[in-house]
Every structure is written in C-alpha cells, then in structure tokens.
Scaffold this motif. Sequence first.
Motif, mmCIF file in Angstrom:
data_model
loop_
_atom_site.group_PDB
_atom_site.id
_atom_site.type_symbol
_atom_site.label_atom_id
_atom_site.label_comp_id
_atom_site.label_asym_id
_atom_site.label_seq_id
_atom_site.Cartn_x
_atom_site.Cartn_y
_atom_site.Cartn_z
ATOM 1 N N ASP A 212 0.889 -1.190 0.056
ATOM 2 C CA ASP A 212 0.004 0.030 0.039
ATOM 3 C C ASP A 212 0.937 1.089 -0.103
ATOM 4 O OD1 ASP A 212 -1.687 1.999 0.557
ATOM 5 O OD2 ASP A 212 -2.799 1.103 2.178
ATOM 6 N N THR A 224 -6.407 -6.021 4.739
ATOM 7 C CA THR A 224 -8.094 -6.084 4.604
ATOM 8 C C THR A 224 -8.503 -7.345 4.393
ATOM 9 O OG1 THR A 224 -7.793 -5.744 2.118
ATOM 10 C CG2 THR A 224 -7.536 -3.485 3.385
ATOM 11 N N GLU A 225 -9.929 -7.453 4.612
ATOM 12 C CA GLU A 225 -10.512 -8.717 4.329
ATOM 13 C C GLU A 225 -10.228 -9.327 2.712
ATOM 14 O OE1 GLU A 225 -14.569 -8.996 5.187
ATOM 15 O OE2 GLU A 225 -14.084 -8.193 7.388
ATOM 16 N N GLU A 226 -10.051 -8.202 1.905
ATOM 17 C CA GLU A 226 -10.111 -8.572 0.543
ATOM 18 C C GLU A 226 -8.598 -9.069 0.097
ATOM 19 O OE1 GLU A 226 -11.010 -8.909 -3.642
ATOM 20 O OE2 GLU A 226 -12.210 -9.176 -1.723
ATOM 21 N N GLU A 227 -7.671 -8.383 0.723
ATOM 22 C CA GLU A 227 -6.241 -8.845 0.827
ATOM 23 C C GLU A 227 -6.112 -10.257 1.571
ATOM 24 O OE1 GLU A 227 -4.012 -4.443 0.897
ATOM 25 O OE2 GLU A 227 -4.428 -5.804 2.684
#
Length: 240
Positions: A212, A224-227
């Motif tokens: 990031d 993050t949840e997506e990562e």
Amino acid sequence: MRLDKYLCEAGYGTRSEVKKLLRSCIVTVNGERVTKSETKIKDGDVVCVAGKEACFSRVEYWMLHKPAGYISATEDKKLDTVLELLPENARSDLFPVGRLDRDTEGLLLLTNDGKLAHYLLSPKRHVDKTYYARIQGRVKSEHVQAFLEGLDIGDEKKTLPAELRILKSGPESEIEVTIREGRFHQVKRMFEVIGCEVTYLKRLSMGSLKLDETLEIGACRPLTEEELRKLKEETGCWTE
C-alpha cells in the motif's frame, strides 16, 4: 486461557497493568465482576472492561512498509527489529514472513499464522515476489533474456526464470524484477552476475499482496479482508 493473558492479548497493557485493572473492579466475565487474574476464560465467554467488550483476534495479519535499518527478525540484542514498528495492541507472537535485508525497504507481512507463512515461503510453491531497484550500471535488453533463462549465482542450480523489466537504462538504471524463489541476497547476486550493483531495493509485492503506497515508510496496518481472502485463495490455505 487465563483472564490476565486474555486482557493482555486484547491490548489492555502488560500483566502488571492488567492486574491493576482487575483490582479496580471494572472487569466482568459473562456479566459477573471478576478480580482474579487466574480466572479461566473459555470460548463463548464475554469479557468486558468498563462495560465495553474486550475482543482480540487469535490470528493477525499486518502489512508493514519496512524501512532500511531494521532486520526481519523477532529479536536481536544489538539491532532494531521490524517488530518494534508494530503498534502496542498487536499480538506478541507475530513474526515476519520471510526476510528482507537490513538495507531493503518495502512490503513485509507479519503474522502468527504459521500455516499461511509456510505456504508463502515453501520453495515448491514459487510465489512471485516483485522488487523495484536502482542499479549502478547499464541494464540492457540482453539481460532480460538472461534473467528469463536463469542465472548461475554460485549455487547448485541456476535461478528460476525471472521477469526483468527495464524502466530506465543508463549509468544508473531502474528496473522491476519478479523472482519466484527466495535465495540469500538473490536479487543483488543476480545483478552482480551481469556486472551491475544494486544500490537501492524495495519489495513491491508478494503473491497477490501489494504494498500500500499510501503507507509511510515505517508504518503498518492490518490486512483488509479482501487482501487476506486473495492470499488464502492463491495458496489454498484457510485457517480455522
């Protein structure tokens, strides 16, 4: 788990600080006031401090924008370690996934998920790792093919095919390179073979996880949840 350990892991301070907290009679377990440190906490118990539920995650994942000058280790008697850059509320059992040289910057994942770390570091899985580097010396198009074919850096086997992208070619070149293994000082040694020297190195990504760039050098944040979902999907590693 003991109540004092639970509260420490939840970010309420050291053992001694937690004991003072318990003596203040503001801690409850399932609605009952508790003052004894040794009280056992079971799954499903609700622990509150001053009426606010105290929660912690048994598994944590942190992205660090590693600065130069820190070593990728959990402890060292003489040198600063990357763990010193984590916030006080981070779990105490975190460790870096892989190593970046002391003078290397960039993406570093810290976690206590040993299973995911093993999947990311296993030599059999060849997880892509991309770096940006400044190079003393002219990097040429012929070197792109040499990296793709693998280089003899003095080990038993040549390096695996690596993708070299030339961003700038000159007395000081700029490149991005993606490798699929993690040998000792690998990127630096690969450029030594072609007569060049790495003067600056920064890791940009590891598998699907990308640095990031809004994170300042030395700063960190939870994934993050997506990562995390993408990491676990590509490794096939799901922690219960």
